[in-house]
Design an enzyme around this catalytic site. Structure first.
Site, short mmCIF file in Angstrom:
data_model
loop_
_atom_site.label_atom_id
_atom_site.label_comp_id
_atom_site.label_asym_id
_atom_site.label_seq_id
_atom_site.Cartn_x
_atom_site.Cartn_y
_atom_site.Cartn_z
N GLU A 106 0.83 -1.22 0.00
CA GLU A 106 0.00 0.00 0.00
C GLU A 106 0.86 1.27 0.00
OE1 GLU A 106 -3.00 -0.24 -0.69
OE2 GLU A 106 -3.93 -1.97 0.28
N HIS A 129 -3.05 1.62 8.35
CA HIS A 129 -4.12 0.88 7.67
C HIS A 129 -4.37 -0.42 8.44
CE1 HIS A 129 -6.46 -1.27 4.76
NE2 HIS A 129 -5.50 -2.13 4.49
N HIS A 131 -7.45 -3.88 9.13
CA HIS A 131 -8.68 -4.57 8.72
C HIS A 131 -9.57 -4.74 9.95
CE1 HIS A 131 -6.57 -6.55 4.99
NE2 HIS A 131 -6.51 -5.22 4.99
N GLU A 160 -17.87 9.30 23.05
CA GLU A 160 -16.49 9.57 22.64
C GLU A 160 -16.38 9.97 21.16
OE1 GLU A 160 -15.24 8.95 26.15
OE2 GLU A 160 -13.51 8.58 24.86
N HIS A 201 -13.09 -3.57 2.93
CA HIS A 201 -11.65 -3.82 3.08
C HIS A 201 -11.11 -3.39 4.45
CE1 HIS A 201 -7.38 -3.71 1.17
NE2 HIS A 201 -7.29 -3.75 2.49
O1 2HA Z 1 -0.69 -5.09 4.00
O2 2HA Z 1 -3.66 -4.85 4.17
O3 2HA Z 1 -4.35 -3.76 1.88
C1 2HA Z 1 -1.68 -5.86 3.40
C2 2HA Z 1 -2.93 -5.08 3.24
C3 2HA Z 1 -3.23 -4.59 1.89
ZN ZN Z 2 -5.61 -4.03 3.61
#
Ligand code: 2HA
Ligand code: ZN
Length: 253
Positions: A106, A129, A131, A160, A201
């Site tokens: 990314e 980032h 998930h 909050e 995602h």
């Molecule tokens: O690092 O999360 O979006 C792997 C990921 C790609």
């Molecule tokens: Zn990801």
């Protein structure tokens, strides 16, 4: 303690939290931090960037490695992240760290976000980032693929949220991971919000350090979990009223 050790310690702590929360399956998630460190170039070899990032010329970043597990990053940040310096034209980077690790898939999104931050001269230095399961779940429901509806849900679920995330999240419709399209859409969202929600995602957050990036997503994960727990027992939550939210907006904290 050297500054690099301080950054590695924070990386260890936050990567461990992401893993323990179940927000980092396999090699999921990545982050980048702009640092004030500069040291001898390890390999001297230059690697091309996907496009020039002139605003990032001569800047140094610590970035998670491509394919690296968050739990391994927590155990050993030095082996699973890479420190690199961008050249004076902004189109190549050279690795400064001992480990010759390839930066995250990314990277285009991370660098595009750091470029946007550099242009507005704000104090964010960390981009994360992850998930986050609860958040991804809700983006599989068409009704919630709507920024205003999503933000109203978040604000109503917990005091909050309106206090710490008054501008809410920016919604990014599905694009392929690692693509220049998702980089552009994420930058647009992060111009106005500290969190970008990626449909089906995950999530990106920006802050002055990694712990603050984590706190932002932890707050919205909590609000979403409350919503989903009520829905799971068959009732949609009442939520904070408009009046309660207005009062919360005025609290000094
Ligand atoms: O690092 O999360 O979006 C792997 C990921 C790609
Ligand atoms: Zn990801």
């Amino acid at each position: 303690m050297s500054s690099l050790t301080v950054v590695y310690n924070e990386i260890s702590e936050v990567a461990g939290l992401l893993h323990k929360n179940g927000w980092a399956e396999k090699n999921a998630g990545n982050f980048s931090i702009l640092v004030d460190l500069d040291f001898e170039i390890n390999s001297g070899k230059h690697y091309p960037l996907p496009k020039p990032y002139t605003e990032l010329a001569n800047k140094v970043f610590i970035v998670t490695g491509k394919g690296k597990r968050m739990r391994d990053i927590a155990r050993s940040p030095a082996e699973n992240t890479v420190v690199f310096k961008i050249n004076s034209k902004g189109d190549m980077y050279s690795i400064l760290s001992v480990a010759l690790v390839t930066p995250t898939s990314e990277l285009p999104t991370h660098l595009a976000i750091h470029s946007m931050i550099a242009q507005r001269s704000s104090n964010e230095r960390a981009v994360m980032h992850s998930h986050v399961t609860e958040l991804i779940a809700l983006t599989h429901i068409e009704k919630y693929c709507d920024q205003d509806r999503f933000n109203n849900m978040l604000w109503q679920m917990h005091p909050e949220t309106i206090m710490f995330i008054p501008t809410g999240v920016g919604f990014v419709p599905f694009e392929l991971p690692g693509s220049s399209e998702i980089a552009t859409a994420t930058v647009e969202a992060l111009k106005y919000h500290s969190i970008a929600l990626w449909e089906k995602h995950g999530v990106f957050s920006i802050a002055s350090n990694l712990n603050d990036c984590y706190d932002l997503i932890d707050i919205i994960a909590k609000a979403t979990k409350i919503y989903l727990m009520c829905a799971a027992v068959g009732t949609l939550p009442q939520g904070l009223s408009t009046n309660q939210l207005d009062q919360l907006k005025d609290i000094e904290f």
